[in-house]
Structures are given as C-alpha cells and as structure tokens.
Write an enzyme that holds these catalytic residues in place. Structure first.
Site, short mmCIF file in Angstrom:
data_model
loop_
_atom_site.label_atom_id
_atom_site.label_comp_id
_atom_site.label_asym_id
_atom_site.label_seq_id
_atom_site.Cartn_x
_atom_site.Cartn_y
_atom_site.Cartn_z
N GLY A 117 0.85 -1.20 0.00
CA GLY A 117 0.00 0.00 0.00
C GLY A 117 0.88 1.24 0.00
N ARG A 126 0.83 -5.36 -4.95
CA ARG A 126 1.01 -6.33 -3.87
C ARG A 126 1.45 -7.68 -4.44
NH1 ARG A 126 -0.62 -4.10 0.92
NH2 ARG A 126 -2.28 -2.55 0.90
N ASP A 139 6.06 -5.01 5.79
CA ASP A 139 6.56 -6.34 6.13
C ASP A 139 6.50 -7.33 4.96
OD1 ASP A 139 3.86 -6.26 6.35
OD2 ASP A 139 3.72 -7.39 8.22
N THR A 177 5.12 2.25 5.92
CA THR A 177 3.74 1.85 6.13
C THR A 177 3.01 2.90 6.94
OG1 THR A 177 2.21 0.34 7.24
CG2 THR A 177 4.44 0.30 8.07
N ASP A 210 0.66 2.15 8.67
CA ASP A 210 0.17 1.40 9.84
C ASP A 210 1.12 1.49 11.05
OD1 ASP A 210 -1.80 0.67 8.10
OD2 ASP A 210 -1.14 -1.39 7.85
N ASP A 259 3.47 -0.46 11.95
CA ASP A 259 3.49 -1.74 12.67
C ASP A 259 4.78 -2.54 12.51
OD1 ASP A 259 3.09 -2.35 10.02
OD2 ASP A 259 1.37 -3.67 10.33
N ARG A 316 -5.04 -2.23 9.72
CA ARG A 316 -5.02 -3.70 9.82
C ARG A 316 -5.09 -4.18 11.26
NH1 ARG A 316 -1.50 -5.16 4.91
NH2 ARG A 316 -3.17 -5.42 3.39
O1 F6P Z 1 -1.13 -1.49 5.04
C1 F6P Z 1 -1.64 -0.27 4.67
C2 F6P Z 1 -3.13 -0.31 4.49
O2 F6P Z 1 -3.57 0.99 4.13
C3 F6P Z 1 -3.91 -0.87 5.68
O3 F6P Z 1 -4.08 0.09 6.68
C4 F6P Z 1 -5.19 -1.29 4.99
O4 F6P Z 1 -5.85 -2.34 5.68
C5 F6P Z 1 -4.70 -1.80 3.66
O5 F6P Z 1 -3.46 -1.18 3.42
C6 F6P Z 1 -5.62 -1.52 2.53
O6 F6P Z 1 -5.11 -2.11 1.38
P1 F6P Z 1 -5.61 -1.82 -0.09
O7 F6P Z 1 -4.98 -0.54 -0.51
O8 F6P Z 1 -5.09 -2.97 -0.86
O9 F6P Z 1 -7.08 -1.71 -0.05
#
Ligand code: F6P
Length: 349
Positions: free
Chosen positions: A14, A79, A110, A133, A135, A137, A179
C-alpha cells in the site's frame, strides 16, 4: 561483494505519503555523491517478474528534484508476491541481471521486506530495505513515514465530524485503517479527543460503550465520536469487505464501523452513523515530519548500498537513522502497548 554501478529501486504494498521522498533522496545521493546509475522498477516486485515495456524507468536528478511534496509513488506499487508462484523468485533474479541492476533498494512494509529478505538469503541479492507503512506496525523501527500523515488526516477528519455530530446530536463511528495494529486509530483518537477509541489489541466491550454514551446523554450530550480501527473484531471474526485475499494472504478489512454503529444505535436509542475514512488516509501530500523522515531514510539507504550493507534495512532509533537486519525487521508486528492504550482511555467519556 560485486561492484555496484547501477542500483534498482522499487516500492511495494500500500502506498504511503513519503515514498517519493525516499526515491528522491536515494536517487540524488546515489547519482551526485556515488556516481551510480539509478533504475526505477515499476509496480513493486511485478516490475521484476514481468518484463513489460514500462517495467523500468531511468531516474535522473531532474526527474526527482521536485517530487518531495507529492503523495503516492512515481514508481507505482503492487502487492505482487514473487514467492506465490513457482519460478517467479528466479525470474526476479534473472531480470535484475538483464537490467544490469547490481543492488536493489526495496521500499515497503513487512510483505515487501519479507520478500527482500528471502531474495537476499536465497540468491545473495545485494539488497537494502527501507521501511514504509502508514500502519506503523514494523517493530524494528521507532516509526515509519506515512504514519504521521495518516494520523494528521484522521485527526482532521474527527475534528470535522465532531461539529456535525454535535449539531445533529448523533454518535459518529469513524472507521480508521491499520489492519491488526491500532496505531493510526490510537493516534487520531488521542489527538482528535474521541469519546472512545477501539483498537484491535483490546477486546471491545459493548456494554461499556453503551453505558458511556447513555451517561453522556443523561448529562445533556447526546452525541459523540467513536474512533474504531478496521481490525477490531466484535466476535471471533474480523469483518471483511469480501472473501478475497491478496497475494500475501491478507483479507480486505472493512465494515466494523457500520456494524458497530448499528449496535450502538440499537442499544442507546441515539441516532448513530458511521464514516469510513479509507484511502483518504494514504493519499495526498506528506506532512513535514514524513518528508524529513523519508529523506533521511533515503539518504541512509543510498549510503548502505555504498557500504555494502546487504540484507539490512534502514530504521529510526531515537533520533538516529541506523541499519538493522531484514530478519529483525520482518520478525514481528509492532502493536499498541497496553500502557499507551490506557493513556488514551483516561480521556474516554
Ligand atoms: O497497510 C496499509 C493499508 O492501508 C492498511 O491500513 C489497509 O488495511 C490496507 O493497506 C488496505 O489495502 P488496499 O490498498 O489494498 O485496499
């Protein structure tokens, strides 16, 4: 150590505000100070598995000089997981050779860094990682760029939602990304003075939430803000948007805001709505903090290539940018510790 003339750089997972800051700093230091050529690899690992016409872009100082304030990533992202389909990891290594990439800077969370570690371990790829990230995390670094921007956006959203919640005497449930780590929600809950903040690390208690809002209503405040992390589970299961999983096996979270709003409305009798902040939290210009952190990471990542610090990731420890092994970087998820959650809880009500 094989000599380095050309470095490759990719962004995976992401996107996060600040990615362009890293790309800019790696490119400018590599070219200006070390005399390397820099090749941008497009769409994360996908750019090294599939040789498409636009799988790479040569990066010059002029290409990157003014991208610091731009959100997203000029290298695009995906991804894609080279360890999902047999033979793809080998293709990555072959294509790196084809492109003349002697060392690779992988910027990601990660998942991306886990692949970087494996490629380094399995094939001896000259790899340097850079954490990214929203997040926050990743355990091996104090923080990641993107997090400060995401918290700032979510805080501003709560501030704005509060005025309409008050006017209409409603409870507003604000669903926030992150997440299985509640960092963004925790940060925005504290900074935005939410009436209650719910994160995946702490099991929610519906009775407690109901009583809190009933008490507020008795005191003449039939409105309120709930900051809830997308990874909060009301029962055994997370709420997901659909059954699909990405190539790293992650489900797409989302829906807890709506479910929780329904529960609160039914239990309190107060009009309750929900808002999903979603990708707003990742878009747009990075804060000054994230611009500076991403720049420092990028400069140190280029230096790590120059030093031959393969299998290492740049990280923030205190006020220093250091390198840590990719192994350590991808070992465990950093979650919100109990004492920090308790600090936020002081202001619930
Ligand atoms: O890991 C970053 C993040 O934005 C998370 O907070 C969220 O759950 C996920 O990516 C969303 O992913 P996507 O952009 O594939 O919808």
């Amino acid at each position: 150590m094989a000599e380095v003339n050309r470095i490759g750089m990719l962004t995976g997972g992401g996107d996060a505000p600040g990615l362009n800051g890293v790309i800019r700093a790696v490119t400018m230091r590599s070219i200006n100070e070390y005399g390397y050529e820099v090749l941008g690899v497009m769409r994360g690992w996908r750019g090294l598995i599939k040789r498409e016409e636009d799988s790479t872009m040569s990066l010059s100082v002029a290409d990157v000089r003014y991208i610091l304030e731009e959100g997203g990533t000029i290298l695009k992202s995906s991804r894609t997981n080279p360890y999902k389909n047999e033979g793809d990891a080998e293709k990555v290594v072959e294509n790196m050779k084809e492109y003349g990439i002697d060392a690779l800077v992988a910027i990601g969370g990660d998942d991306t860094l886990g692949v970087a570690k494996r490629l380094h371990d399995d094939f001896g790829v000259q790899m340097v990682g850079c954490p990214k990230t929203i997040d926050n995390d990743l355990s091996a670094t104090d923080t990641t760029f993107g997090y400060d921007t995401a918290v700032s956006i979510a805080t501003e959203a709560i501030d704005r939602i509060r005025t309409t919640a008050k006017s209409h005497e409603r409870i507003m449930v604000v669903e926030i990304m992150g997440r299985h780590a509640g960092w963004i929600t925790w940060g925005a809950g504290v900074a935005g003075a939410a009436n209650i903040t719910l994160i995946p690390e702490v099991e929610p208690d519906l009775d407690e939430i109901t009583n809190l809002f009933k008490k507020r209503a008795e005191n003449g405040e039939s409105w309120g803000i709930v900051a809830v992390s997308e990874g909060v589970a009301l029962s055994e299961d997370y709420i997901t948007q659909n059954a699909e999983k990405d190539e790293f096996g992650h489900v797409r979270l989302g829906g807890i805001g709506e479910t929780l709003a329904g529960e609160i409305k039914e239990r309190t009798g107060i009009d309750t709505r929900h808002v999903v902040l979603g990708h707003l939290q990742r878009g747009g210009t990075p804060t000054a903090f994230d611009r500076i952190l991403s720049t420092r990471y990028g400069l140190r990542a280029a230096e790590a290539v120059r030093n031959g610090e393969w299998g290492q990731m740049v990280a923030l420890r205190g006020n220093e940018i250091v390198t840590v092994s990719l192994n350590e970087a991808t070992e465990e998820t950093k979650t919100v510790p109990d004492d920090l959650y308790r600090a936020a809880a002081t202001f619930f009500g």
